[in-house]
Design a protein around this motif. Structure first.
Motif, mmCIF file in Angstrom:
data_model
loop_
_atom_site.group_PDB
_atom_site.id
_atom_site.type_symbol
_atom_site.label_atom_id
_atom_site.label_comp_id
_atom_site.label_asym_id
_atom_site.label_seq_id
_atom_site.Cartn_x
_atom_site.Cartn_y
_atom_site.Cartn_z
ATOM 1 N N THR A 1 -85.994 67.337 -20.594
ATOM 2 C CA THR A 1 -87.023 68.531 -20.599
ATOM 3 C C THR A 1 -87.616 69.068 -19.235
ATOM 4 N N ILE A 2 -87.643 70.411 -19.167
ATOM 5 C CA ILE A 2 -87.849 71.123 -17.945
ATOM 6 C C ILE A 2 -89.264 71.651 -18.267
ATOM 7 N N PHE A 3 -90.197 71.700 -17.162
ATOM 8 C CA PHE A 3 -91.284 72.210 -17.186
ATOM 9 C C PHE A 3 -91.168 73.464 -16.147
ATOM 10 N N GLU A 4 -91.559 74.681 -16.494
ATOM 11 C CA GLU A 4 -91.745 75.743 -15.541
ATOM 12 C C GLU A 4 -92.804 76.350 -15.501
ATOM 13 N N ALA A 5 -93.329 76.525 -14.392
ATOM 14 C CA ALA A 5 -94.748 77.384 -14.243
ATOM 15 C C ALA A 5 -94.701 78.748 -14.412
ATOM 16 N N MET A 6 -93.516 79.286 -14.204
ATOM 17 C CA MET A 6 -93.380 80.908 -14.189
ATOM 18 C C MET A 6 -92.808 81.024 -15.474
ATOM 19 N N PRO A 7 -93.048 82.612 -16.014
ATOM 20 C CA PRO A 7 -92.497 82.778 -17.414
ATOM 21 C C PRO A 7 -90.846 83.074 -17.363
ATOM 22 N N VAL A 8 -90.224 82.850 -16.502
ATOM 23 C CA VAL A 8 -88.773 82.925 -16.451
ATOM 24 C C VAL A 8 -88.113 81.570 -15.775
ATOM 25 N N ALA A 9 -86.846 81.172 -16.347
ATOM 26 C CA ALA A 9 -86.260 80.348 -15.505
ATOM 27 C C ALA A 9 -85.227 81.010 -14.344
ATOM 28 N N GLY A 10 -84.884 79.914 -13.583
ATOM 29 C CA GLY A 10 -83.974 80.482 -12.449
ATOM 30 C C GLY A 10 -84.394 80.204 -10.861
ATOM 31 N N GLY A 11 -85.696 79.835 -10.827
ATOM 32 C CA GLY A 11 -86.441 79.679 -9.535
ATOM 33 C C GLY A 11 -86.198 81.103 -8.877
ATOM 34 N N MET A 12 -85.758 80.963 -7.508
ATOM 35 C CA MET A 12 -85.579 82.006 -6.271
ATOM 36 C C MET A 12 -84.222 82.751 -6.523
#
Length: 204
Positions: A89-100
Motif C-alpha cells: 500500500t502506498i500512502f501519498e499526501a498529494m492528489p497525484v502520484a509521481g512525486g517530483m
C-alpha cells in the motif's frame, strides 16, 4: 526488456541526465551509445498504441508493506515488492502520484500522460495507491489505525524532497517572490489556472 529493471523508460527517455553514456565503453572506440534516446524511441513507439492493463502479480506472502510517498523511490519499491509476492500500500499526501516527476518538471518537458501511464502500469500489478493520505505517525501504520486494520509488517519512508531553498539575496522574502518547487507544484496541480478562473468569474 527495458521495463524489467526500469519502471519509467518513457520518463527517463525524456529527462534522464544519462550518466551511463559517460561511462559507456563504446566511447573508447568512437562515441557512447545514446541510451536515453534509444529508450525514448522504443517507448514512444509502444506508447503510440493504446495501453493494455497488466495482470496483477500473484500474492505469495501474507506480509503487508506500507510505503510513504508515491515518488520514483516509492513507486519503484512498490513494483519490486509486489512482484516479489508481498502486499503493498502506498500512502501519498498529494492528489497525484509521481512525486517530483509529476510536480517538479514542467509539462512541456515531461507530459502528464507519460507519467500517468507508467504509474498505472505499477498500480495494475496489485499496488493499493491511496492519494491525499498524509501519514504523520508510523505507529498508526504498524498498529492498524491507518490503512490495513491488521497493521503493516514493514514501512518504507520514501517522502522525497519537495522543498526548495530561497536564494540568500536581498528581497528574496518579499511578497510575490516564489520558491521554485512550490511554483512548479502549483502550476502542475492547476492552482494558478483555477485562481485565474475564479478571479475572472468574480469580475463578471
Amino acid at each position: 526488456m527495458i521495463k524489467m529493471d526500469n519502471p519509467f523508460p518513457g520518463i527517463c527517455g525524456r529527462i534522464c541526465n544519462h550518466r551511463c553514456e559517460t561511462a559507456c565503453n563504446r566511447g573508447l572506440v568512437d562515441e557512447p551509445i545514446n541510451i536515453r534516446a534509444l529508450k525514448r524511441f522504443v517507448t514512444d513507439k509502444v506508447y503510440a498504441t493504446p495501453r493494455q492493463p497488466l495482470e496483477p502479480a500473484p500474492r505469495l506472502y501474507r506480509e503487508q508493506i506500507a510505503i510513504i510517498g508515491a515518488g520514483p523511490c516509492g513507486l519503484t519499491s512498490a513494483q519490486d515488492l509486489v512482484r516479489a509476492g508481498f502486499g503493498v500500500t502506498i500512502f501519498e499526501a498529494m492528489p497525484v502520484a509521481g512525486g517530483m516527476l509529476r510536480l517538479g518538471v514542467p509539462e512541456y518537458r515531461l507530459p502528464t500522460e507519460i507519467i500517468e501511464r507508467e504509474v498505472q502500469d505499477i498500480i495494475d500489478l496489485g499496488v493499493d495507491l491511496r492519494l491525499n493520505q498524509r501519514v504523520d505517525n508510523l505507529d498508526d501504520l504498524f498498529e492498524g489505525r491507518i490503512g490495513n486494520a491488521a497493521g503493516y509488517d514493514a514501512v518504507l519512508i520514501a517522502v522525497g524532497a519537495h522543498e526548495g531553498i530561497r536564494l540568500r539575496i536581498p528581497g528574496a522574502n518579499l511578497d510575490g517572490v516564489l520558491v521554485n518547487t512550490h511554483f512548479l507544484r502549483d502550476v502542475r496541480l492547476g492552482r494558478y489556472e483555477r485562481a485565474a478562473n475564479e478571479s475572472e468569474r468574480s469580475n463578471v
